[in-house]
Design an enzyme around this catalytic site. Structure first.
Site, PDB file in Angstrom:
ATOM      1  N   ARG A   1     -14.597  13.017   8.826  1.00 32.10           N
ATOM      2  CA  ARG A   1     -13.319  13.650   9.222  1.00 32.10           C
ATOM      3  C   ARG A   1     -12.928  14.739   8.232  1.00 32.10           C
ATOM      4  O   ARG A   1     -12.369  15.770   8.608  1.00 32.10           O
ATOM      5  CB  ARG A   1     -12.231  12.578   9.294  1.00 32.10           C
ATOM      6  CG  ARG A   1     -12.343  11.683  10.525  1.00 32.10           C
ATOM      7  CD  ARG A   1     -11.468  10.452  10.388  1.00 32.10           C
ATOM      8  NE  ARG A   1     -10.099  10.781  10.104  1.00 32.10           N
ATOM      9  CZ  ARG A   1      -9.272  10.027   9.369  1.00 32.10           C
ATOM     10  NH1 ARG A   1      -9.681   8.886   8.857  1.00 32.10           N
ATOM     11  NH2 ARG A   1      -8.045  10.412   9.151  1.00 32.10           N
TER      12      ARG A   1
ATOM     13  N   HIS B   1       0.850  -1.201   0.000  1.00 31.93           N
ATOM     14  CA  HIS B   1       0.000   0.000   0.000  1.00 31.93           C
ATOM     15  C   HIS B   1       0.875   1.237   0.000  1.00 31.93           C
ATOM     16  O   HIS B   1       1.847   1.311   0.747  1.00 31.93           O
ATOM     17  CB  HIS B   1      -0.910   0.018   1.237  1.00 31.93           C
ATOM     18  CG  HIS B   1      -1.737   1.254   1.333  1.00 31.93           C
ATOM     19  ND1 HIS B   1      -2.913   1.412   0.624  1.00 31.93           N
ATOM     20  CD2 HIS B   1      -1.557   2.420   2.005  1.00 31.93           C
ATOM     21  CE1 HIS B   1      -3.413   2.595   0.876  1.00 31.93           C
ATOM     22  NE2 HIS B   1      -2.605   3.237   1.701  1.00 31.93           N
TER      23      HIS B   1
ATOM     24  N   SER C   1      -7.576   3.788   9.618  1.00 30.36           N
ATOM     25  CA  SER C   1      -8.330   3.852   8.364  1.00 30.36           C
ATOM     26  C   SER C   1      -7.616   3.040   7.275  1.00 30.36           C
ATOM     27  O   SER C   1      -8.217   2.178   6.613  1.00 30.36           O
ATOM     28  CB  SER C   1      -8.467   5.330   7.952  1.00 30.36           C
ATOM     29  OG  SER C   1      -8.860   5.456   6.622  1.00 30.36           O
TER      30      SER C   1
ATOM     31  N   ASP D   1     -15.224   2.892   7.955  1.00 32.65           N
ATOM     32  CA  ASP D   1     -14.150   3.805   7.547  1.00 32.65           C
ATOM     33  C   ASP D   1     -14.656   4.789   6.498  1.00 32.65           C
ATOM     34  O   ASP D   1     -14.339   5.978   6.542  1.00 32.65           O
ATOM     35  CB  ASP D   1     -12.956   3.004   7.002  1.00 32.65           C
ATOM     36  CG  ASP D   1     -11.924   3.947   6.402  1.00 32.65           C
ATOM     37  OD1 ASP D   1     -11.376   4.767   7.157  1.00 32.65           O
ATOM     38  OD2 ASP D   1     -11.701   3.897   5.180  1.00 32.65           O
TER      39      ASP D   1
ATOM     40  N   LYS E   1      -8.600  -1.166   5.842  1.00 37.54           N
ATOM     41  CA  LYS E   1      -8.870  -1.550   4.443  1.00 37.54           C
ATOM     42  C   LYS E   1      -7.920  -2.668   4.005  1.00 37.54           C
ATOM     43  O   LYS E   1      -8.307  -3.594   3.293  1.00 37.54           O
ATOM     44  CB  LYS E   1      -8.728  -0.320   3.536  1.00 37.54           C
ATOM     45  CG  LYS E   1      -9.902   0.639   3.711  1.00 37.54           C
ATOM     46  CD  LYS E   1      -9.798   1.858   2.843  1.00 37.54           C
ATOM     47  CE  LYS E   1      -8.870   2.876   3.411  1.00 37.54           C
ATOM     48  NZ  LYS E   1      -9.300   4.227   3.558  1.00 37.54           N
TER      49      LYS E   1
HETATM   50  N1  URA Z   1      -6.003   7.597   3.472  1.00 41.22           N
HETATM   51  C1  URA Z   1      -6.901   6.813   4.064  1.00 41.22           C
HETATM   52  O1  URA Z   1      -7.284   5.782   3.531  1.00 41.22           O
HETATM   53  N2  URA Z   1      -7.376   7.179   5.277  1.00 41.22           N
HETATM   54  C2  URA Z   1      -6.982   8.294   5.917  1.00 41.22           C
HETATM   55  O2  URA Z   1      -7.440   8.558   7.013  1.00 41.22           O
HETATM   56  C3  URA Z   1      -6.046   9.105   5.275  1.00 41.22           C
HETATM   57  C4  URA Z   1      -5.570   8.734   4.040  1.00 41.22           C
END
Ligand code: URA
Length: 442
Positions: free
Chosen positions: A168, A82, A183, A161, A187
């Site tokens: 947010r 990632h 977050s 999320d 994922k």
């Molecule tokens: N990317 C994400 O997936 N989540 C965040 O909180 C910030 C960047």
């Protein structure tokens, strides 16, 4: 349990238990907790932080808020990568076939995304015929057969999320290490990988501009992954200028192919070898990063990596002859050269502005329903530390229009040429592993 009590508890700097965190996340996902209470709680986390256990509990609660991908039918140790994102980041397209050519199974779920260019899926669709509509069974069969397949995001992954990130974004609580780390990691964990290699970018074109913040985020994510039983490590890499030379969809795919042929820019190769060697070791296909790196280099020189790419393209309906003949990629009709206005050395290239220029040419989308152009973008001819003479081409714009004065002006602004000696920036700053604790400086 009452949400107001949990907001006050966090506001006062106390530690939330696992059941309290699950109550908050489940309640919010099921619309039982309203946005105003969740905003107050996110702000309390922003100021009071979370300890390692709370961060892991929050991540797991978000994983459990939706579906999880079951990759147990894929043979071998699945390692995902990632990146926190940057301009010109075509790493996945080069890295996935590179590590797959050494037998590392890569079951990649990718998104289209918003931003300067499309996501990995959009980029791959610049290959004629390539499609990502596979059933789950086809996806798994293809990974078992070819070690690599890419599919669009399926199912209802981490809905908590999705909802919390949207909140947010409008409540000033994006920039919180526990909230960002949970977050991203939720994922990754929901996507079913056994191991995770993180590329945390740092610099002017990155989400985290300061090295100390990038390091803190990397450490937070490595701790969460490790605590939840996944092998996790992070590389902190430079984003003070775009990665490689190409920014745009087809342009980036062509650069990734060039890299797999051993003809790509040095920084793209170096980043792929660094991330790739950790993926190969995690997948137990080499005993050390040095051994893995050597094997990856050999896969490039022997043609094994490019052969894996061709098989992967064909397996997903694409025309693999594009790999041998890059001229068959979509090509923008107009090339506009942006020239240096003074002599010296390139001191800085604001990656953000280059990204904006790509977006204005049509390479990216601002909202999820926007169309993007696959052929447009930019090719950089000068990077930080390169000498330039007045009139040298800094950048070539690949455009659908004959004139692009506004884009040219942005590119001019992105470049600073100084009359002094400038060194090329460091590419890899640090590697953070579970055992390195605070991380070690290379
Ligand atoms: N990317 C994400 O997936 N989540 C965040 O909180 C910030 C960047």
């Amino acid at each position: 349990m009452r949400m107001v009590d949990l907001i006050e508890k966090k506001r006062n700097g106390e530690v939330l238990s696992e059941s309290e965190i699950h109550f908050i996340i489940n309640g919010y996902t099921n619309d039982e907790i309203p946005d105003y209470q969740m905003s107050a709680w996110a702000m309390a986390v922003f100021f009071q932080d979370m300890n390692d256990k709370e961060r892991a509990d929050l991540t797991m609660a978000m994983v459990k808020s939706g579906e999880e991908i079951d990759l147990s039918a894929v043979e071998g140790i699945k390692v995902d990568k990632h990146s926190t994102g940057g301009v010109g980041d075509k790493t996945t397209i080069a890295l996935a076939p590179l590590v797959a050519s050494l037998g590392v199974p890569v079951a990649k779920m990718s998104g289209r995304g918003l931003g300067h260019t499309g996501g990995t899926l959009d980029k791959l669709e610049s290959i004629p015929g390539f499609h990502i509509e596979l059933t789950t069974q086809e996806f798994i069969d293809k990974v078992n057969e070819n070690k690599l397949a890419v599919i669009g995001q399926t199912g209802n992954l981490t809905p908590a999320d999705k909802k919390l990130y949207g909140l947010r974004d409008v409540t000033g609580t994006v920039n919180s290490i526990p909230l960002i780390a949970s977050s991203i990691m939720s994922k990754k964990l929901a996507s079913g990988a056994d191991g995770i290699v993180l590329d945390v970018k740092t610099g002017t074109g990155a989400f985290m501009k300061e090295l100390s913040d990038s390091k803190e985020l990397a450490q937070a994510m490595v701790k969460i992954g490790t605590k939840l039983g996944k092998k996790t490590m992070a590389v902190i890499s430079d984003m003070n200028q775009p990665l490689g030379l190409a920014v745009g969809n087809a342009l980036e795919v062509k650069e990734a192919i060039a890299m797999l042929k051993g003809e790509g820019p040095e920084d793209v190769l170096e980043l792929c070898l660094t991330l790739g060697s950790h993926m190969v070791v995690m997948a137990k296909k080499a005993n050390s990063v040095d051994e893995a790196r050597e094997a990856l280099q050999e896969a490039i020189t022997s043609g094994k990596a490019i052969a894996t790419l061709k098989t992967f393209i064909e397996a997903q309906g694409g025309d693999s002859s594009v790999v041998d003949d890059l001229s068959t990629f979509p090509e923008a009709p107009f090339k506009i050269e942006v020239k240096a206005q003074s002599e010296g050395m390139v001191k800085s290239i604001e990656a953000d502005r280059i990204g904006t220029a790509a977006m204005m040419l049509g390479a990216g989308r601002a909202t999820k329903d926007d169309d993007i152009l696959l052929d447009v973008g930019l090719i950089l001819h000068k990077k930080i530390g390169d000498a330039v003479k007045k009139g040298d081409t800094l950048v070539t714009l690949h455009s659908r229009t004959e004139q692009a004065a506004e884009v040219e002006a942005i590119v001019q602004k992105a470049y600073e040429v100084a009359n002094e000696h400038i060194e090329a920036p460091t590419l890899i700053y640090e590697e953070i592993t579970a055992s390195s604790g605070t991380g070690f400086v290379l």
